[in-house]
Design an enzyme around this catalytic site. Structure first.
Site, mmCIF file in Angstrom:
data_model
loop_
_atom_site.group_PDB
_atom_site.id
_atom_site.type_symbol
_atom_site.label_atom_id
_atom_site.label_comp_id
_atom_site.label_asym_id
_atom_site.label_seq_id
_atom_site.Cartn_x
_atom_site.Cartn_y
_atom_site.Cartn_z
ATOM 1 C CE LYS A 100 18.145 10.181 -33.224
ATOM 2 N NZ LYS A 100 17.948 11.582 -32.803
HETATM 3 C C1 LIG Z 1 14.743 9.523 -27.787
HETATM 4 C C2 LIG Z 1 14.661 10.811 -28.422
HETATM 5 N N1 LIG Z 1 13.950 11.740 -28.428
HETATM 6 C C3 LIG Z 1 14.008 13.015 -28.682
HETATM 7 C C4 LIG Z 1 15.253 13.363 -29.288
HETATM 8 C C5 LIG Z 1 15.326 14.925 -29.635
HETATM 9 O O1 LIG Z 1 15.475 14.922 -30.976
HETATM 10 P P1 LIG Z 1 16.276 16.495 -31.516
HETATM 11 O O2 LIG Z 1 17.613 16.116 -31.257
HETATM 12 O O3 LIG Z 1 16.106 16.422 -33.137
HETATM 13 O O4 LIG Z 1 15.875 17.478 -30.761
HETATM 14 C C6 LIG Z 1 16.296 12.548 -29.355
HETATM 15 C C7 LIG Z 1 17.434 12.981 -29.938
HETATM 16 O O5 LIG Z 1 18.448 12.338 -30.209
HETATM 17 C C8 LIG Z 1 16.117 11.314 -28.725
HETATM 18 O O6 LIG Z 1 17.171 10.518 -28.998
#
Ligand SMILES: Cc1ncc(COP(=O)(O)O)c(C=O)c1O
Length: 412
Positions: A184
């Site tokens: 990110k």
């Molecule tokens: C659109 C979206 N929502 C939620 C998440 C979940 O985030 P995390 O990996 O920090 O748990 C991601 C992860 O890449 C994502 O792309």
């Protein structure tokens, strides 16, 4: 061809990021300490929201948002199928039902007209995703949410720094969710955040990520008190001081990271306006990501769509050929309703063919490398490989006549 694989996304950490983590490791607080509040305040300030509540991941942050929205058994939440499964899973964590609505063909974000059709008396919330970093149709979705009493949650895990009509995402929905995974715009290793302007939602989020306890450990220590009460069923979803120290240090690079991602997106768009040997629009082999009026995307991903009608092979051949060129392309996403878990659990609503725009996009999508540490040479390598591979597979007899004897793309 590149010697080493160029990944589709990667973190970049400087010596000062490492130093701030080391300082925290030497401090009194590894978790529930001062860095948590400092990071949350700086983050809220940067996105323009009143409150920011950190979580141990974007997934945990989504769970917190679903809980704070009051989502529970018997409720429905309308969301997009073209996302990472965590977006819809948070609805299931709360014992509610995700109801998918198809996406718009240009941005691949939720289509508000399709959302309106899925609203029922059971709808508790709408979760919009800012796919690839392009904000969802937030004004239309907000109108639907206000009219129906649904809570609007924006999954901005792709969109830190994206702007919608001159405002950064972070205060445009009732709650906005971010992720700090290494691919990110800013990383804490694992980590997430929910921003909101509502003090009530912020308080619920803080309690939810801390077992449902009504006070914070450091406040109790500083006040010389031991007494605490658990007032709701929460989790341990806290982000550590170690991670928050990294987040704070990374925030200093956020503007530069966004600028670089936007430069790369501009260069891709410029380079892919032409393909060697392609003369007419009908033959054009790829669709580039759309940018709507009034939007400044954050470019977490750069997903192109293959125009399969103009190509002599399918997505998997092109994918393999690009990987053979050491370009670390990826695919975002298998539509959530097509995952075996969803198909088995929702055999009626999660059928293939239910969301034709998302499903057709999935067949064609390829994410090109996009991260702020990419050098100009990396970008040129991607452009060269795309021109070479896709140019080769364009259905154009004139081009292929030059390659007589070729039975396919040579991976050399
Ligand atoms: C659109 C979206 N929502 C939620 C998440 C979940 O985030 P995390 O990996 O920090 O748990 C991601 C992860 O890449 C994502 O792309």
């Amino acid at each position: 061809m590149r010697e080493k694989l160029l990944p589709y996304g990667r973190q970049s950490l400087d010596e000062d990021d490492i130093q701030s983590v080391v300082e925290t490791l030497r401090s009194d607080w590894l978790t529930t300490g001062p860095k948590v509040g400092e990071f949350e305040e700086a983050f809220a300030d940067w996105v323009g929201a009143r409150h920011a509540v950190s979580f141990s991941s974007g997934t945990a942050a989504l769970h917190g948002a679903a809980f704070a929205a009051g989502v529970g058994p018997g409720d429905e939440v309308v969301t997009t199928p073209l996302t990472f499964c965590a977006t819809a899973n948070c609805v299931l964590y709360q014992g509610a039902t995700p109801v998918f609505a198809d996406v718009a063909d240009d941005t691949l974000n939720l289509d508000p007209r399709k959302v309106a059709k899925k609203i029922s008396p059971c709808t508790k919330a709408i979760i919009a995703v800012d796919y690839a970093g392009h904000p969802a149709a937030l004004d239309e979705l907000r109108r639907i949410a206000e009219k129906t009493g649904a809570v609007l949650i924006e999954d901005a895990c792709h969109a830190l720094g994206a702007e919608f009509h001159g405002k950064r995402v972070g205060s445009l929905a009732d709650m906005t969710v971010f992720s700090f995974h290494p691919v990110k715009h800013l990383t804490t290793g694992e980590g997430g955040m929910v921003t909101t302007d509502s003090p009530r939602l912020a308080e619920t989020l803080r309690r939810f990520r801390n077992h449902g306890i009504s006070s914070e450990a450091r406040d109790r220590q500083e006040a010389g008190q031991w007494f605490y009460e658990m007032v709701l069923l929460g989790f341990n979803y806290r982000l550590t001081d170690i991670a928050c120290a990294l987040g704070l240090s990374q925030m200093g690079k956020l503007e530069a990271n966004l600028t670089r991602r936007r430069e790369i997106a501009r260069e891709y768009a410029r380079a892919f306006r032409d393909f060697p040997g392609v003369e007419t629009d009908a033959d054009f082999p790829v669709t580039l990501p759309a940018v709507r009026e009034g939007v400044n995307p954050a470019w977490h991903l750069y997903p192109i769509r293959l125009n399969l009608e103009a190509l002599s092979v399918g997505r998997s051949e092109i994918f393999r050929a690009l990987r053979a060129e050491n370009i670390g392309v990826n695919v975002h996403y298998i539509p959530v309703h097509l995952h075996p878990y969803y198909r088995e659990r929702f055999p009626v609503t999660a059928r293939e063919g239910s969301f034709p725009i998302a499903e057709s996009a999935y067949e064609r999508l390829i994410s090109l490398p996009m991260f702020h540490a990419m050098s100009d040479e990396d970008v040129s390598d991607v452009v060269r490989a795309i021109h070479k591979v896709i140019g080769y597979y364009v259905k154009d007899e004139r081009l292929h006549a030059l390659e007589s004897g070729h039975s396919g793309y040579k991976h050399v």
